[in-house]
Design a protein around this motif. Structure first.
Motif, PDB file in Angstrom:
ATOM      1  N   THR A   8     -21.082  60.664 -18.531  1.00 57.47           N
ATOM      2  CA  THR A   8     -21.817  61.155 -19.696  1.00 57.47           C
ATOM      3  C   THR A   8     -22.867  60.108 -20.024  1.00 57.47           C
ATOM      4  N   VAL A   9     -24.093  60.579 -20.236  1.00 60.38           N
ATOM      5  CA  VAL A   9     -25.219  59.673 -20.402  1.00 60.38           C
ATOM      6  C   VAL A   9     -26.012  60.072 -21.641  1.00 60.38           C
ATOM      7  N   PRO A  10     -26.186  59.166 -22.596  1.00 62.76           N
ATOM      8  CA  PRO A  10     -27.039  59.482 -23.739  1.00 62.76           C
ATOM      9  C   PRO A  10     -28.495  59.570 -23.268  1.00 62.76           C
ATOM     10  N   LEU A  11     -29.219  60.549 -23.780  1.00 65.69           N
ATOM     11  CA  LEU A  11     -30.614  60.739 -23.395  1.00 65.69           C
ATOM     12  C   LEU A  11     -31.535  60.346 -24.544  1.00 65.69           C
ATOM     13  N   ILE A  12     -32.543  59.595 -24.215  1.00 62.83           N
ATOM     14  CA  ILE A  12     -33.588  59.244 -25.177  1.00 62.83           C
ATOM     15  C   ILE A  12     -34.697  60.263 -24.972  1.00 62.83           C
ATOM     16  N   VAL A  13     -35.073  60.972 -26.012  1.00 65.06           N
ATOM     17  CA  VAL A  13     -35.969  62.119 -25.895  1.00 65.06           C
ATOM     18  C   VAL A  13     -37.254  61.781 -25.153  1.00 65.06           C
ATOM     19  N   HIS A  14     -37.861  60.650 -25.442  1.00 66.92           N
ATOM     20  CA  HIS A  14     -39.138  60.322 -24.807  1.00 66.92           C
ATOM     21  C   HIS A  14     -38.985  59.802 -23.377  1.00 66.92           C
ATOM     22  N   ALA A  15     -37.741  59.642 -22.886  1.00 62.65           N
ATOM     23  CA  ALA A  15     -37.516  59.134 -21.526  1.00 62.65           C
ATOM     24  C   ALA A  15     -36.541  60.000 -20.741  1.00 62.65           C
ATOM     25  N   LYS A  17     -36.812  62.571 -18.634  1.00 67.49           N
ATOM     26  CA  LYS A  17     -37.089  62.788 -17.217  1.00 67.49           C
ATOM     27  C   LYS A  17     -36.795  61.536 -16.396  1.00 67.49           C
ATOM     28  N   GLN A  18     -37.221  60.403 -16.857  1.00 66.48           N
ATOM     29  CA  GLN A  18     -36.995  59.173 -16.120  1.00 66.48           C
ATOM     30  C   GLN A  18     -35.499  58.868 -15.978  1.00 66.48           C
ATOM     31  N   ILE A  19     -34.755  59.085 -17.046  1.00 68.70           N
ATOM     32  CA  ILE A  19     -33.309  58.836 -17.014  1.00 68.70           C
ATOM     33  C   ILE A  19     -32.641  59.762 -16.008  1.00 68.70           C
ATOM     34  N   LEU A  20     -32.951  61.065 -16.084  1.00 69.80           N
ATOM     35  CA  LEU A  20     -32.322  62.020 -15.174  1.00 69.80           C
ATOM     36  C   LEU A  20     -32.767  61.804 -13.731  1.00 69.80           C
ATOM     37  N   ASP A  21     -34.033  61.453 -13.513  1.00 69.01           N
ATOM     38  CA  ASP A  21     -34.505  61.154 -12.160  1.00 69.01           C
ATOM     39  C   ASP A  21     -33.733  59.983 -11.559  1.00 69.01           C
ATOM     40  N   GLN A  22     -33.500  58.948 -12.350  1.00 67.85           N
ATOM     41  CA  GLN A  22     -32.784  57.772 -11.843  1.00 67.85           C
ATOM     42  C   GLN A  22     -31.346  58.125 -11.461  1.00 67.85           C
ATOM     43  N   TRP A  23     -30.665  58.853 -12.320  1.00 69.29           N
ATOM     44  CA  TRP A  23     -29.290  59.255 -12.008  1.00 69.29           C
ATOM     45  C   TRP A  23     -29.264  60.181 -10.790  1.00 69.29           C
ATOM     46  N   GLY A  24     -30.261  61.070 -10.671  1.00 70.07           N
ATOM     47  CA  GLY A  24     -30.356  61.950  -9.518  1.00 70.07           C
ATOM     48  C   GLY A  24     -30.538  61.175  -8.224  1.00 70.07           C
ATOM     49  N   GLU A  25     -31.347  60.124  -8.253  1.00 67.95           N
ATOM     50  CA  GLU A  25     -31.535  59.281  -7.074  1.00 67.95           C
ATOM     51  C   GLU A  25     -30.240  58.603  -6.659  1.00 67.95           C
ATOM     52  N   ASP A  26     -29.347  58.388  -7.616  1.00 65.35           N
ATOM     53  CA  ASP A  26     -28.051  57.768  -7.334  1.00 65.35           C
ATOM     54  C   ASP A  26     -26.997  58.797  -6.926  1.00 65.35           C
ATOM     55  N   GLY A  27     -27.419  60.051  -6.722  1.00 70.92           N
ATOM     56  CA  GLY A  27     -26.503  61.070  -6.218  1.00 70.92           C
ATOM     57  C   GLY A  27     -25.816  61.910  -7.276  1.00 70.92           C
ATOM     58  N   TRP A  28     -26.199  61.762  -8.545  1.00 74.85           N
ATOM     59  CA  TRP A  28     -25.573  62.516  -9.621  1.00 74.85           C
ATOM     60  C   TRP A  28     -26.272  63.854  -9.808  1.00 74.85           C
TER      61      TRP A  28
END
Length: 52
Positions: A8-15, A17-28
């Motif tokens: 579970t990852v808290p999302l910062i509204v202005h970031a 896409k960057q947060i989800l892209d990073q986790w996606g690159e790690d296979g999530w």
């Protein structure tokens, strides 16, 4: 049979896409995004196959 690990990852509204892209690159894989129980920020629920 595939076993999964979850995060579970808290999302910062202005970031978001960057947060989800990073986790996606790690296979999530994103499962769902919900508002946190306290009514504050958004929370992303992710999963990926467990490695041995």
């Amino acid at each position: 049979m595939t076993t999964w690990e979850y995060a579970t990852v808290p999302l910062i509204v202005h970031a978001t896409k960057q947060i989800l892209d990073q986790w996606g690159e790690d296979g999530w894989e994103l499962v769902q995004v919900l508002q946190s129980p306290d009514g504050g920020n958004l929370v992303a629920y992710l999963k990926r196959p467990k490695t041995a």
